[in-house]
Design a protein around this motif. Structure first.
Motif, short mmCIF file in Angstrom:
data_model
loop_
_atom_site.label_atom_id
_atom_site.label_comp_id
_atom_site.label_asym_id
_atom_site.label_seq_id
_atom_site.Cartn_x
_atom_site.Cartn_y
_atom_site.Cartn_z
N THR A 3 -62.04 -53.27 150.40
CA THR A 3 -61.92 -54.05 149.18
C THR A 3 -60.88 -53.39 148.27
O THR A 3 -60.43 -52.27 148.52
CB THR A 3 -63.26 -54.11 148.43
OG1 THR A 3 -63.60 -52.79 147.97
CG2 THR A 3 -64.37 -54.64 149.32
N TRP A 328 -57.65 -61.14 141.53
CA TRP A 328 -58.51 -61.57 142.64
C TRP A 328 -59.71 -62.36 142.11
O TRP A 328 -60.07 -63.40 142.66
CB TRP A 328 -59.00 -60.36 143.45
CG TRP A 328 -59.93 -60.75 144.57
CD1 TRP A 328 -59.59 -61.05 145.85
CD2 TRP A 328 -61.36 -60.92 144.47
NE1 TRP A 328 -60.71 -61.40 146.57
CE2 TRP A 328 -61.81 -61.32 145.75
CE3 TRP A 328 -62.28 -60.76 143.45
CZ2 TRP A 328 -63.16 -61.57 146.02
CZ3 TRP A 328 -63.62 -61.02 143.72
CH2 TRP A 328 -64.05 -61.41 144.99
N HIS A 332 -60.85 -66.11 142.99
CA HIS A 332 -62.19 -66.32 143.53
C HIS A 332 -62.95 -67.38 142.74
O HIS A 332 -63.58 -68.27 143.32
CB HIS A 332 -62.95 -64.98 143.49
CG HIS A 332 -64.37 -65.06 143.91
ND1 HIS A 332 -64.77 -65.16 145.23
CD2 HIS A 332 -65.53 -65.04 143.18
CE1 HIS A 332 -66.10 -65.22 145.29
NE2 HIS A 332 -66.58 -65.14 144.06
N ASN A 336 -64.15 -71.13 144.01
CA ASN A 336 -65.56 -71.54 144.01
C ASN A 336 -65.83 -72.73 143.12
O ASN A 336 -66.83 -73.42 143.32
CB ASN A 336 -66.43 -70.35 143.58
CG ASN A 336 -66.61 -69.33 144.68
OD1 ASN A 336 -66.22 -69.58 145.81
ND2 ASN A 336 -67.17 -68.20 144.34
#
Length: 338
Positions: A3, A328, A332, A336
């Motif tokens: 990560t 990021w 994300h 979503n």
């Protein structure tokens, strides 16, 4: 594939990090990586407490706004009304609001402890040091204005800042691990070896000016885990926020339009260090490697706690890590929400 935070530890941006992200009441992301120091085998946990450094400042802002909501102070009042030490030419017109917004014309972040190593000397110079610019003209980030605000809270509330925050902020909103000058240093992340103090700092404030002043200051000094900082951020965005409407609005509005930096009563507005967002974002960073990031429209709270100053403050890789991490996060969330 590591990560972003795992890679950051490998790249020695910091020995450890804890990251938590909420949307409203929902915990959507949490991650912990690394050990308390590069030499340690003790892994960081979600309960590990960090020196928040300047992420303490929004708590001081909230304390001031709480007093304003109760009619105890006015933000348009000169600070000298509450702090007689500021009743001097040049400083007597500085307002409470200007201190909150970093527009008071004060010098930036001097290492005054080197010249004034006693509490009395350092306290006196905070008030007598000449201004850097005319008040109200530009945003210049400074700790001195928030030191003034901490003293303001103490004078008006007639108690010390630590007791006021505990009674009026921490306990009412369920923040039970946070506080100044922790008696128990177990589970606290080390920061940096202090040449000034001759030791590695664990559970004592990293900022040397604050150390000389006793560790309880308006600009720094709080220790907390990520959950407590998240809880504070979520409260600010929720109906549980007890501030009167003008002050709640001022937390999440750009009050320095037309100046060099956007500031609200507690945060930087749309700091590019957190990536590009199409919604207004409000954030604050701390010198030790901490940050809080809020997007009111999304009810989003992101808290990243690291000890990037271990073993040395010269390491500034945190800036790129912070930008990548929140870029990021932006992608994300957009993915979503489709």
């Amino acid at each position: 594939m590591p990560t972003i935070l795992e890679q950051a530890v490998q790249d020695r941006a910091f020995p450890c990090a804890v990251w938590r992200v909420y949307r409203g009441d929902e915990l959507v992301i949490e991650e912990k990586v690394g050990t308390l120091t590069y030499e340690s085998r003790e892994p960081v946990t979600f309960e590990t407490r960090f020196d928040l450094a300047s992420v303490s400042k929004p708590f001081t802002s909230f304390a001031v706004l709480l007093l304003a909501s109760r009619g105890r102070i006015s933000l348009d009042d000169p600070m000298s009304r509450y702090l007689g030490e500021l009743d001097t030419p040049g400083k007597k017109s500085i307002t409470v609001k200007q201190c909150l917004l970093h527009t008071a014309g004060l010098i930036s972040n001097p290492e005054l402890h080197k010249q004034y190593p006693t509490k009395r000397e350092l306290y006196d110079i905070l008030f007598s040091h000449p201004l850097a610019s005319e008040p109200g003209m530009q945003v210049v980030y400074t700790s001195i204005g928030y030191q003034y605000l901490g003293y303001l809270v103490e004078r008006v509330a007639q108690t010390d800042l630590a007791s006021f925050m505990k009674k009026e902020i921490f306990e009412p909103f369920g923040l039970f691990g946070i506080g100044f000058t922790p008696a128990d240093r177990k589970g606290i992340c080390p920061t940096e070896y202090s040449e000034f103090r001759g030791r590695l700092l664990v559970g004592e404030v990293h900022d040397d000016n604050a150390y000389v002043l006793g560790g309880v200051c308006g600009h720094t000094g709080l220790f907390a885990d990520a959950e407590d900082v998240c809880t504070f951020g979520r409260m600010l965005l929720s109906d549980a926020n007890p501030l009167a409407e003008p002050y709640r609005r001022g937390l999440f509005s750009n009050l320095t339009e037309g100046m060099n930096i956007g500031r609200s009563y507690a945060f930087v507005v749309n700091d590019p260090e957190f990536g590009e967002w199409e919604w207004d974002a409000f954030s604050h960073t701390g010198f030790t490697g901490t940050s809080i990031f809020l997007v009111p429209e999304l009810k989003l709270v992101s808290v990243l706690l690291t000890n990037r100053v271990y073993p040395t403050r010269a390491n500034e890789k945190i800036r790129e890590v912070r930008r990548r991490l929140h870029s990021w996060l932006h992608a994300h969330i957009k993915g979503n929400d489709r």
